[in-house]
Design a protein around this motif. Structure first.
Motif, short mmCIF file in Angstrom:
data_model
loop_
_atom_site.label_atom_id
_atom_site.label_comp_id
_atom_site.label_asym_id
_atom_site.label_seq_id
_atom_site.Cartn_x
_atom_site.Cartn_y
_atom_site.Cartn_z
N GLN A 5 0.84 -1.21 0.00
CA GLN A 5 0.00 0.00 0.00
C GLN A 5 0.87 1.25 0.00
N LEU A 6 1.90 1.23 0.80
CA LEU A 6 2.79 2.39 0.89
C LEU A 6 3.51 2.62 -0.44
N GLU A 7 3.89 1.56 -1.11
CA GLU A 7 4.51 1.69 -2.43
C GLU A 7 3.52 2.32 -3.41
N ALA A 8 2.27 1.86 -3.39
CA ALA A 8 1.25 2.39 -4.30
C ALA A 8 0.98 3.87 -4.03
N ILE A 9 0.99 4.27 -2.78
CA ILE A 9 0.71 5.66 -2.41
C ILE A 9 1.88 6.58 -2.75
N THR A 10 3.12 6.11 -2.50
CA THR A 10 4.29 6.98 -2.60
C THR A 10 5.07 6.86 -3.91
N GLY A 11 4.95 5.71 -4.59
CA GLY A 11 5.78 5.47 -5.77
C GLY A 11 7.18 5.02 -5.42
N VAL A 12 7.46 4.84 -4.14
CA VAL A 12 8.76 4.34 -3.69
C VAL A 12 8.70 2.82 -3.69
N PRO A 13 9.67 2.15 -4.33
CA PRO A 13 9.64 0.69 -4.37
C PRO A 13 9.60 0.07 -2.97
N ARG A 14 8.85 -1.01 -2.86
CA ARG A 14 8.65 -1.70 -1.59
C ARG A 14 9.99 -2.03 -0.92
N ARG A 15 10.96 -2.53 -1.68
CA ARG A 15 12.24 -2.90 -1.08
C ARG A 15 13.00 -1.67 -0.57
N VAL A 16 12.84 -0.53 -1.21
CA VAL A 16 13.46 0.70 -0.71
C VAL A 16 12.76 1.14 0.58
N ILE A 17 11.45 1.00 0.62
CA ILE A 17 10.69 1.32 1.84
C ILE A 17 11.18 0.45 3.00
N ILE A 18 11.32 -0.83 2.75
CA ILE A 18 11.81 -1.75 3.79
C ILE A 18 13.23 -1.35 4.22
N ALA A 19 14.07 -1.02 3.24
CA ALA A 19 15.46 -0.64 3.55
C ALA A 19 15.50 0.60 4.44
N ILE A 20 14.71 1.61 4.09
CA ILE A 20 14.68 2.83 4.92
C ILE A 20 14.23 2.49 6.33
N ARG A 21 13.19 1.69 6.44
CA ARG A 21 12.67 1.31 7.76
C ARG A 21 13.73 0.57 8.58
N MET A 22 14.46 -0.34 7.94
CA MET A 22 15.46 -1.11 8.68
C MET A 22 16.64 -0.24 9.11
N VAL A 23 17.05 0.68 8.25
CA VAL A 23 18.16 1.57 8.60
C VAL A 23 17.74 2.56 9.68
N GLU A 24 16.55 3.10 9.54
CA GLU A 24 16.10 4.14 10.48
C GLU A 24 15.74 3.60 11.86
N SER A 25 15.11 2.42 11.93
CA SER A 25 14.59 1.97 13.23
C SER A 25 14.74 0.48 13.49
N ARG A 26 15.45 -0.22 12.59
CA ARG A 26 15.53 -1.68 12.66
C ARG A 26 14.14 -2.31 12.59
N GLY A 27 13.22 -1.59 11.98
CA GLY A 27 11.87 -2.12 11.78
C GLY A 27 10.94 -1.95 12.97
#
Length: 190
Positions: A5-27
């Motif tokens: 859903q977040l990918e569809a809303i933002t246009g940011v690829p799902r794997r990039v979204i996951i990567a940002i989340r893991m780097v920023e907060s470890r998920g």
């Protein structure tokens, strides 16, 4: 809100979204990081360009007891957990709730509190309660709001230019470490 859903809303690829989340907060959806240097700049209306030592010099001993702040060795940010954790947020809320929310990074993507206050207008305490009630959903909303304010970010993320993603998302000058972490987290994402 899930990653698709977040990918569809933002246009940011799902794997990039996951990567940002893991780097920023470890998920961790409920992650918070209070930035006392930002708090003091907002609360005392100090010049934006001031950094660690200069901010600290303008704080009284009483102020430092109420909201402790120890500048880092290489920048303004404190690296002392007791000054940046959730207990620090609660302590600072008693002094200035608005400045506290604005000076805190919220959720899995660590978006600064101006986004939270825009998402939940009104009383800062209400915004914090809404975050606490569903940190996963609010994390997604804050990330989507951040991307919406930077429409070029989606295209950069789709190009997998991790150096540019790091500069834009983290605001770093030398983003070598951040971009390498982002790339590694992207490669590990499924």
């Amino acid at each position: 809100m899930d990653d698709n859903q977040l990918e569809a809303i933002t246009g940011v690829p799902r794997r990039v979204i996951i990567a940002i989340r893991m780097v920023e907060s470890r998920g961790h959806w409920d992650a918070v990081r209070f930035e006392p240097h930002i708090f003091w700049k907002i609360h005392k209306a100090l010049p934006v360009e001031w950094s660690g030592k200069k901010i600290r010099e303008h704080l009284s001993p009483e102020e430092l007891v109420s909201v402790p702040y120890t500048p880092g060795l290489t920048g303004a940010a404190s690296h002392i957990a007791a000054e940046t954790n959730r207990a620090a947020v609660e302590r600072a809320m008693l002094i200035d709730a608005n400045a506290t929310v604005r000076a805190t990074s919220w959720g899995a993507y660590q978006d600064l509190g101006a986004a939270l206050l825009a998402e939940v207008p009104g009383d800062p305490s209400t915004a914090v309660k809404r975050f606490d009630a569903d940190p996963r959903d609010m994390s997604g909303k804050l990330f989507a709001r951040w991307v919406k304010g930077r429409p070029h970010f989606g295209a950069i993320a789709r190009s997998l230019d991790f150096d540019a993603c790091a500069r834009i998302y983290n605001g770093c000058t030398d983003c070598t470490l951040y971009s390498s972490r982002l790339r590694a987290a992207y490669n590990a994402a499924i």
